[in-house]
Design a protein around this motif. Sequence first.
Motif, PDB file in Angstrom:
ATOM      1  N   SER A  63       0.927  -1.108  -0.184  1.00  0.00           N
ATOM      2  CA  SER A  63      -0.009   0.136  -0.056  1.00  0.00           C
ATOM      3  C   SER A  63       0.917   1.317  -0.167  1.00  0.00           C
ATOM      4  O   SER A  63       1.864   1.232   0.358  1.00  0.00           O
ATOM      5  N   VAL A  64       0.209   2.386  -0.212  1.00  0.00           N
ATOM      6  CA  VAL A  64       0.952   3.586  -0.339  1.00  0.00           C
ATOM      7  C   VAL A  64       0.069   4.531   0.458  1.00  0.00           C
ATOM      8  O   VAL A  64      -1.101   4.591  -0.024  1.00  0.00           O
ATOM      9  N   MET A  65       0.548   5.723   1.114  1.00  0.00           N
ATOM     10  CA  MET A  65       0.024   6.689   1.398  1.00  0.00           C
ATOM     11  C   MET A  65       0.922   8.097   1.213  1.00  0.00           C
ATOM     12  O   MET A  65       2.136   8.154   1.459  1.00  0.00           O
ATOM     13  N   ALA A  66      -0.055   9.062   0.923  1.00  0.00           N
ATOM     14  CA  ALA A  66       0.670  10.238   0.773  1.00  0.00           C
ATOM     15  C   ALA A  66       0.011  11.393   1.385  1.00  0.00           C
ATOM     16  O   ALA A  66      -1.314  11.563   1.549  1.00  0.00           O
ATOM     17  N   ARG A  67       0.598  12.350   2.199  1.00  0.00           N
ATOM     18  CA  ARG A  67       0.074  13.158   2.978  1.00  0.00           C
ATOM     19  C   ARG A  67       0.177  14.650   2.681  1.00  0.00           C
ATOM     20  O   ARG A  67       1.433  14.754   2.097  1.00  0.00           O
ATOM     21  N   LEU A  68      -0.658  15.327   2.320  1.00  0.00           N
ATOM     22  CA  LEU A  68      -0.597  16.849   1.946  1.00  0.00           C
ATOM     23  C   LEU A  68      -0.692  17.650   3.284  1.00  0.00           C
ATOM     24  O   LEU A  68      -2.251  17.728   3.301  1.00  0.00           O
ATOM     25  N   ILE A  69       0.053  18.058   3.686  1.00  0.00           N
ATOM     26  CA  ILE A  69      -0.206  19.066   5.099  1.00  0.00           C
ATOM     27  C   ILE A  69      -0.399  20.501   4.352  1.00  0.00           C
ATOM     28  O   ILE A  69       0.656  21.103   3.864  1.00  0.00           O
ATOM     29  N   GLY A  70      -1.729  21.215   4.605  1.00  0.00           N
ATOM     30  CA  GLY A  70      -1.581  22.465   4.309  1.00  0.00           C
ATOM     31  C   GLY A  70      -0.807  23.644   5.012  1.00  0.00           C
ATOM     32  O   GLY A  70      -0.369  23.469   6.098  1.00  0.00           O
ATOM     33  N   SER A  71      -0.884  24.874   4.392  1.00  0.00           N
ATOM     34  CA  SER A  71      -0.229  25.824   5.015  1.00  0.00           C
ATOM     35  C   SER A  71      -0.966  26.390   6.482  1.00  0.00           C
ATOM     36  O   SER A  71      -0.196  27.053   7.131  1.00  0.00           O
ATOM     37  N   GLN A  72      -2.154  26.024   6.769  1.00  0.00           N
ATOM     38  CA  GLN A  72      -2.852  26.305   7.874  1.00  0.00           C
ATOM     39  C   GLN A  72      -3.549  25.226   8.467  1.00  0.00           C
ATOM     40  O   GLN A  72      -3.682  24.214   7.938  1.00  0.00           O
ATOM     41  N   PRO A  73      -3.649  24.909   9.786  1.00  0.00           N
ATOM     42  CA  PRO A  73      -4.159  24.074  10.551  1.00  0.00           C
ATOM     43  C   PRO A  73      -5.780  23.941  10.137  1.00  0.00           C
ATOM     44  O   PRO A  73      -6.269  24.925   9.791  1.00  0.00           O
ATOM     45  N   GLY A  74      -6.521  22.755  10.252  1.00  0.00           N
ATOM     46  CA  GLY A  74      -7.674  22.391  10.186  1.00  0.00           C
ATOM     47  C   GLY A  74      -8.010  20.994  10.174  1.00  0.00           C
ATOM     48  O   GLY A  74      -7.179  20.229  10.693  1.00  0.00           O
ATOM     49  N   LYS A  75      -9.077  20.552   9.448  1.00  0.00           N
ATOM     50  CA  LYS A  75      -9.300  19.345   9.414  1.00  0.00           C
ATOM     51  C   LYS A  75      -8.591  18.301   8.534  1.00  0.00           C
ATOM     52  O   LYS A  75      -7.794  18.804   7.752  1.00  0.00           O
ATOM     53  N   VAL A  76      -8.380  17.021   8.911  1.00  0.00           N
ATOM     54  CA  VAL A  76      -7.824  15.854   8.234  1.00  0.00           C
ATOM     55  C   VAL A  76      -8.755  15.172   7.488  1.00  0.00           C
ATOM     56  O   VAL A  76      -9.625  14.362   7.933  1.00  0.00           O
ATOM     57  N   LEU A  77      -8.715  15.101   6.001  1.00  0.00           N
ATOM     58  CA  LEU A  77      -9.536  14.479   5.137  1.00  0.00           C
ATOM     59  C   LEU A  77      -8.996  13.449   4.511  1.00  0.00           C
ATOM     60  O   LEU A  77      -7.625  13.619   3.925  1.00  0.00           O
TER      61      LEU A  77
END
Length: 395
Positions: free
Chosen positions: A61-75
Amino acid sequence: MTVAAELNQAVEQVKQQVIEWRRYLHQHPELSFHEEKTAQFIYDILSTFDNLELSRPTKNSVMARLIGSQPGKVLAMRADIDALAITEENTFDFISTNPGVMHACGHDGHTSMLLGTAKILSGMKDKIKGEVRFFFQHAEEIYPGGAEEMVQAGVMDGVDLVIGTHLWSTMEYGTIGICPGPMMAAPDTFWINVYGKGGHAALPHQTIDSIAIASQVVTNLQHIVSRTTDPLDNLVLSVTKFVGGTTHNVIPGAVEICGTVRSFDKELRETVPKLMERVIKGITEAHGATYEFTYEFGYRPVINDAEVTQLMEDVVVEALGAEWVDHMRPNMGGEDFSAFQQKAPGCFFYVGAGNKEKGITYPHHHPRFTIDEDALAVGVKMFVHAARKIVMEVE
């Protein structure tokens, strides 16, 4: 340009690449728990995108995380990547090159759609408030499934919402199937061996006829559905395998039975094997036979969260138009997406991928199964606009 318009433009730009990815994956299918090359292909493509943190939660399996420039929800967004043990009978120029293995359930499309989504969103890090996680999951087709393994590996830690989709060839292109609450059933499996006493077919009185006894088991099991279960509950009990005997003049000493049970309700699900064994035990004992009974609980049912499902219906209306919404009925198929839903509220939806005018009508798991590739851009659009509503256009 609005964020919505920017996303729509990006979908158009990536559309052809998504089709090419799908065709490559269709040519190179791999079975559940053997998706080594598929996972590496996905990882290599994701490596070319900016702003992604890549990992391999499990071997395939593969997971990619895209962490935004500001805090918020995790989708979290999920695509399954495995294929089936089917010999392809299609004649287009990108059929399977792996003999006896075929993408006959649309997972090649799911994978390419999520790759397209990752490509678009990875270039919009500065607009993301929170995080988007992309799950490329192995082994959906075979229990115990890859979703549970990924959950055990911690991929859902901190996730607030999870969404997934299935291209559906028996649903016409131009529709999105939405279903709040119970959507797909828990798929359980059972095995029964009935043991009698074999002998000459001309002397049945000297035998304990396993075929006659096992036939009564099959017919009486249906009373569990029609006479023991509340008619308003959803229950399917299907015998799919009945094996006994070798020739015309010998009564066999044993019969093998196999089948599946589908349900939504947890209490009913736990009761069914007890009811089955009561029937099996009663019939075999009444005729002097014996039995072995094995029951395996499969995936949990897919139960869509009402709030997340309404959010996804809003996405359909805003991104595609109200005419695309199909308030579909639940079905008794099974899906291990439910493992992710144990950790966070989620929604599983269908993207219509059939097209009668193009002759795309074969059902899933058929050797001539395929999809209308125009549906791939629709799936990407659903994913990116879900991200817009959840982690981009946030007050």
